[in-house]
Write an enzyme that holds these catalytic residues in place. Sequence first.
Site, PDB file in Angstrom:
ATOM      1  N   ASN A  41       0.737  -1.099   0.006  1.00 40.00           N
ATOM      2  CA  ASN A  41       0.182  -0.135  -0.104  1.00 40.00           C
ATOM      3  C   ASN A  41       0.890   1.249  -0.044  1.00 40.00           C
ATOM      4  O   ASN A  41       0.478   2.198  -0.688  1.00 40.00           O
ATOM      5  CB  ASN A  41      -0.745   0.051   1.301  1.00 40.00           C
ATOM      6  CG  ASN A  41      -1.928  -1.216   1.180  1.00 40.00           C
ATOM      7  OD1 ASN A  41      -2.002  -1.802   0.413  1.00 40.00           O
ATOM      8  ND2 ASN A  41      -2.649  -1.420   2.279  1.00 40.00           N
ATOM      9  N   THR A  88     -14.619  38.219 -31.633  1.00 33.79           N
ATOM     10  CA  THR A  88     -15.591  37.690 -30.339  1.00 33.79           C
ATOM     11  C   THR A  88     -16.893  37.085 -31.054  1.00 33.79           C
ATOM     12  O   THR A  88     -17.195  37.498 -32.123  1.00 33.79           O
ATOM     13  CB  THR A  88     -15.893  38.575 -29.384  1.00 33.79           C
ATOM     14  OG1 THR A  88     -16.895  39.792 -30.334  1.00 33.79           O
ATOM     15  CG2 THR A  88     -14.773  39.538 -28.938  1.00 33.79           C
ATOM     16  N   HIS A  89     -17.392  35.988 -30.517  1.00 31.96           N
ATOM     17  CA  HIS A  89     -18.484  35.407 -31.134  1.00 31.96           C
ATOM     18  C   HIS A  89     -18.136  34.769 -32.273  1.00 31.96           C
ATOM     19  O   HIS A  89     -19.236  34.446 -33.262  1.00 31.96           O
ATOM     20  CB  HIS A  89     -19.677  36.082 -31.056  1.00 31.96           C
ATOM     21  CG  HIS A  89     -20.113  36.987 -29.902  1.00 31.96           C
ATOM     22  ND1 HIS A  89     -20.904  36.452 -28.903  1.00 31.96           N
ATOM     23  CD2 HIS A  89     -19.823  38.154 -29.486  1.00 31.96           C
ATOM     24  CE1 HIS A  89     -20.856  37.456 -27.796  1.00 31.96           C
ATOM     25  NE2 HIS A  89     -19.900  38.431 -28.237  1.00 31.96           N
ATOM     26  N   SER A 102      -7.078  13.044 -49.056  1.00 34.03           N
ATOM     27  CA  SER A 102      -7.980  12.077 -49.248  1.00 34.03           C
ATOM     28  C   SER A 102      -7.708  11.088 -50.276  1.00 34.03           C
ATOM     29  O   SER A 102      -7.005  11.398 -51.228  1.00 34.03           O
ATOM     30  CB  SER A 102      -9.225  12.928 -49.508  1.00 34.03           C
ATOM     31  OG  SER A 102     -10.227  12.210 -50.152  1.00 34.03           O
ATOM     32  N   LYS A 161      -7.733  17.449 -51.319  1.00 34.86           N
ATOM     33  CA  LYS A 161      -7.883  17.727 -50.109  1.00 34.86           C
ATOM     34  C   LYS A 161      -6.563  17.863 -49.425  1.00 34.86           C
ATOM     35  O   LYS A 161      -5.454  17.320 -49.929  1.00 34.86           O
ATOM     36  CB  LYS A 161      -8.646  16.574 -49.455  1.00 34.86           C
ATOM     37  CG  LYS A 161     -10.213  16.526 -49.859  1.00 34.86           C
ATOM     38  CD  LYS A 161     -11.002  17.706 -48.977  1.00 34.86           C
ATOM     39  CE  LYS A 161     -10.766  17.851 -47.575  1.00 34.86           C
ATOM     40  NZ  LYS A 161     -11.841  16.722 -47.169  1.00 34.86           N
ATOM     41  N   ASN A 164      -5.683  17.753 -45.314  1.00 32.42           N
ATOM     42  CA  ASN A 164      -6.673  18.078 -43.935  1.00 32.42           C
ATOM     43  C   ASN A 164      -5.702  18.216 -42.814  1.00 32.42           C
ATOM     44  O   ASN A 164      -4.805  17.484 -42.666  1.00 32.42           O
ATOM     45  CB  ASN A 164      -7.302  16.375 -43.888  1.00 32.42           C
ATOM     46  CG  ASN A 164      -8.305  16.169 -44.945  1.00 32.42           C
ATOM     47  OD1 ASN A 164      -9.016  17.194 -45.608  1.00 32.42           O
ATOM     48  ND2 ASN A 164      -8.604  14.937 -45.435  1.00 32.42           N
ATOM     49  N   GLU A 215      -7.264  17.948 -35.485  1.00 37.42           N
ATOM     50  CA  GLU A 215      -8.298  17.199 -35.167  1.00 37.42           C
ATOM     51  C   GLU A 215      -8.346  16.458 -34.162  1.00 37.42           C
ATOM     52  O   GLU A 215      -9.084  16.273 -33.535  1.00 37.42           O
ATOM     53  CB  GLU A 215      -8.913  16.583 -36.601  1.00 37.42           C
ATOM     54  CG  GLU A 215      -9.339  17.965 -37.545  1.00 37.42           C
ATOM     55  CD  GLU A 215      -9.814  17.100 -38.799  1.00 37.42           C
ATOM     56  OE1 GLU A 215     -10.942  17.133 -38.990  1.00 37.42           O
ATOM     57  OE2 GLU A 215      -8.852  16.938 -39.575  1.00 37.42           O
ATOM     58  N   TYR A 234      -6.602   2.074   2.648  1.00 39.09           N
ATOM     59  CA  TYR A 234      -6.265   1.739   1.063  1.00 39.09           C
ATOM     60  C   TYR A 234      -7.499   0.818   0.674  1.00 39.09           C
ATOM     61  O   TYR A 234      -8.051  -0.019   1.632  1.00 39.09           O
ATOM     62  CB  TYR A 234      -5.095   0.927   0.988  1.00 39.09           C
ATOM     63  CG  TYR A 234      -4.747   0.199  -0.361  1.00 39.09           C
ATOM     64  CD1 TYR A 234      -4.451   0.807  -1.405  1.00 39.09           C
ATOM     65  CD2 TYR A 234      -5.263  -1.086  -0.646  1.00 39.09           C
ATOM     66  CE1 TYR A 234      -4.201   0.381  -2.675  1.00 39.09           C
ATOM     67  CE2 TYR A 234      -5.251  -1.721  -2.008  1.00 39.09           C
ATOM     68  CZ  TYR A 234      -4.665  -0.986  -3.087  1.00 39.09           C
ATOM     69  OH  TYR A 234      -4.695  -1.593  -4.168  1.00 39.09           O
ATOM     70  N   GLN A 277      -6.508   0.665  -7.478  1.00 45.85           N
ATOM     71  CA  GLN A 277      -5.804   0.137  -8.366  1.00 45.85           C
ATOM     72  C   GLN A 277      -6.174   0.757  -9.935  1.00 45.85           C
ATOM     73  O   GLN A 277      -5.297   1.003 -10.716  1.00 45.85           O
ATOM     74  CB  GLN A 277      -5.833  -1.330  -8.622  1.00 45.85           C
ATOM     75  CG  GLN A 277      -4.892  -1.836  -9.667  1.00 45.85           C
ATOM     76  CD  GLN A 277      -4.625  -3.435  -9.358  1.00 45.85           C
ATOM     77  OE1 GLN A 277      -4.283  -3.974  -8.606  1.00 45.85           O
ATOM     78  NE2 GLN A 277      -5.383  -4.136 -10.254  1.00 45.85           N
ATOM     79  N   LYS A 336      -4.452   3.776 -12.020  1.00 48.63           N
ATOM     80  CA  LYS A 336      -3.371   3.742 -13.045  1.00 48.63           C
ATOM     81  C   LYS A 336      -3.349   4.115 -14.418  1.00 48.63           C
ATOM     82  O   LYS A 336      -2.808   4.868 -14.989  1.00 48.63           O
ATOM     83  CB  LYS A 336      -2.524   2.388 -12.598  1.00 48.63           C
ATOM     84  CG  LYS A 336      -1.463   2.853 -11.591  1.00 48.63           C
ATOM     85  CD  LYS A 336      -0.757   1.361 -10.992  1.00 48.63           C
ATOM     86  CE  LYS A 336      -0.905   1.365  -9.420  1.00 48.63           C
ATOM     87  NZ  LYS A 336      -2.317   1.370  -8.844  1.00 48.63           N
TER      88      LYS A 336
HETATM   89  N1  ARG Z   1      -1.698  -3.311  -7.554  1.00 48.25           N
HETATM   90  C1  ARG Z   1      -2.051  -2.693  -6.478  1.00 48.25           C
HETATM   91  C2  ARG Z   1      -2.527  -1.154  -6.724  1.00 48.25           C
HETATM   92  O1  ARG Z   1      -2.203  -0.778  -7.643  1.00 48.25           O
HETATM   93  C3  ARG Z   1      -1.260  -2.841  -5.349  1.00 48.25           C
HETATM   94  C4  ARG Z   1      -1.332  -2.512  -3.922  1.00 48.25           C
HETATM   95  C5  ARG Z   1      -2.100  -3.711  -3.418  1.00 48.25           C
HETATM   96  N2  ARG Z   1      -2.287  -3.709  -2.067  1.00 48.25           N
HETATM   97  C6  ARG Z   1      -3.343  -4.572  -1.765  1.00 48.25           C
HETATM   98  N3  ARG Z   1      -3.485  -4.590  -0.421  1.00 48.25           N
HETATM   99  N4  ARG Z   1      -3.768  -5.673  -2.300  1.00 48.25           N
HETATM  100  O2  ARG Z   1      -3.239  -0.702  -5.991  1.00 48.25           O
END
Ligand code: ARG
Length: 477
Positions: free
Chosen positions: A122, A167-168, A289, A295, A297, A302, A329, A334, A337
């Site tokens: 954690n 503006t606008h 195109s 064209k 583009n 975009e 925690y 998780q 990420k």
């Molecule tokens: N892979 C977990 C995460 O990204 C790591 C921490 C896991 N901790 C646990 N008590 N299972 O959060």
Amino acid sequence: MHGAVMTERENMPEKPWGGRFREKTEKLLEEFSASVQFDCRLFRQDIAGSRAHARMLGKQGIISQADVRAICRGLDEIEKEIESGAFEWRQDLEDVHMNIERALVAKIGEAGKRLHTARSRNDQVATDVRLYLRGEIDRIDLQLADLQEAFLHQAEKFMDLPMPGYTHLQRAQPVLWAHHMLAYFEMTDRDRERLMDCRKRVNLCPLGSAALAGTGFPIDRDAVARELGFIGITANSLDSVGDRDFIVEFLSAASLIMAHLSRLSEELILWSSREFGFIELPDGFCTGSSIMPQKKNPDVPELVRGKTGRVYGNLMSVLTVVKALPLAYNRDLQEDKEALLDTIDTVSSCVEITAALVSRMTPRKGSLSRAVSTGFLTATDMADYLVNKGVPFREAHAIVGKAVSKCIARGVELTELTIEELKAISSLIEEDVFEVLSVTGSLEARKSSGGTAPSMVERALKEAKKRFRRRKREDLY
Ligand code: ARG
């Protein structure tokens, strides 16, 4: 069958928590819960954190110096294996942390099993992500600096070029191209400030908070923080392992970066259209195109405009992950990420390519000058002229409004009226009004601080460059 599921070779449970379990982990769960496919990107930070932790454990006499040496040697080898692609990531080991720890035990035995003393995944994962994000913030900041340099380059190169200000999305008043470029410079400057502010809160070390309550071992959190380059340690162990504010802050700073890029992109798309014809984008950054031979583009702006959506989405998703989450925690965390990593990749690639595009686009002077001299952009100047002759502004506004309406009916510009016709609008008007109604006259009049008068823009450019260089130096600490 009773007792833990043990591996024969290492005399430890297959899973770190296996001691308490009697049944094997379901394959379905392993697949569902694994994060190694994306958190393997944190391997350098995970290894750096482990090295610092091991050294501290050694210094504090919690493990032996021989163990520290073995751990560091093992981690060095693992790092090289990962870098060379030889390392075998195992999904059944869930995440980057357990993969590396298990590889270490397989390499060095006993000593490897001591590394996790006074630590939990954690506080480990929170440390890894903070280290990783700190590096990425610095990298994105440099890319933003490149983007700022591109705006400065455009401002400097086409210093005196007038264009219509809107503006606008209606032609409003003449501005300098350089003024427009410097507007984006300022927006980008705030983006960098926000990143640096967020960085302060990213740059604190949670390691040593252990699972949630701290640890009974005599650890030295400050030493670990120092070794990892953090400016300090987090204050509360419960908060340390449950806090993802720094991610939400980064994602919101990233969202504003994208908001700014999307505004610029929208303008580049409009400007490069036949309808505006204000800029020429470099061929190398456009596509054609497969059916329409004429064209060209503007795919880059975009795509940048389109990618803004996923960055906003990532912010919403992490905000929702932390909503109503009890301390400390929870595995929900998780889910931070992928949103974080995707945002880093998206923002970074968008900033990089936009900087390249901006530095290589060219304004089309002919269309800009045609656009700025038609559409009554200097009507306000005529009203201001009357004000200077004593007419109250509201009255002056109405007088010019009527004149504009007459011109529209006849299909001419204010500048095309004769002095007699102008005098019929107001007896106060004299020959010198033509200077006031010219684009140059209008620009030169706007001398208020932050205004678009050439003298002011020149000063703003100088000031912007100074600020830019100063910020670059500050970032080098
Ligand atoms: N892979 C977990 C995460 O990204 C790591 C921490 C896991 N901790 C646990 N008590 N299972 O959060």
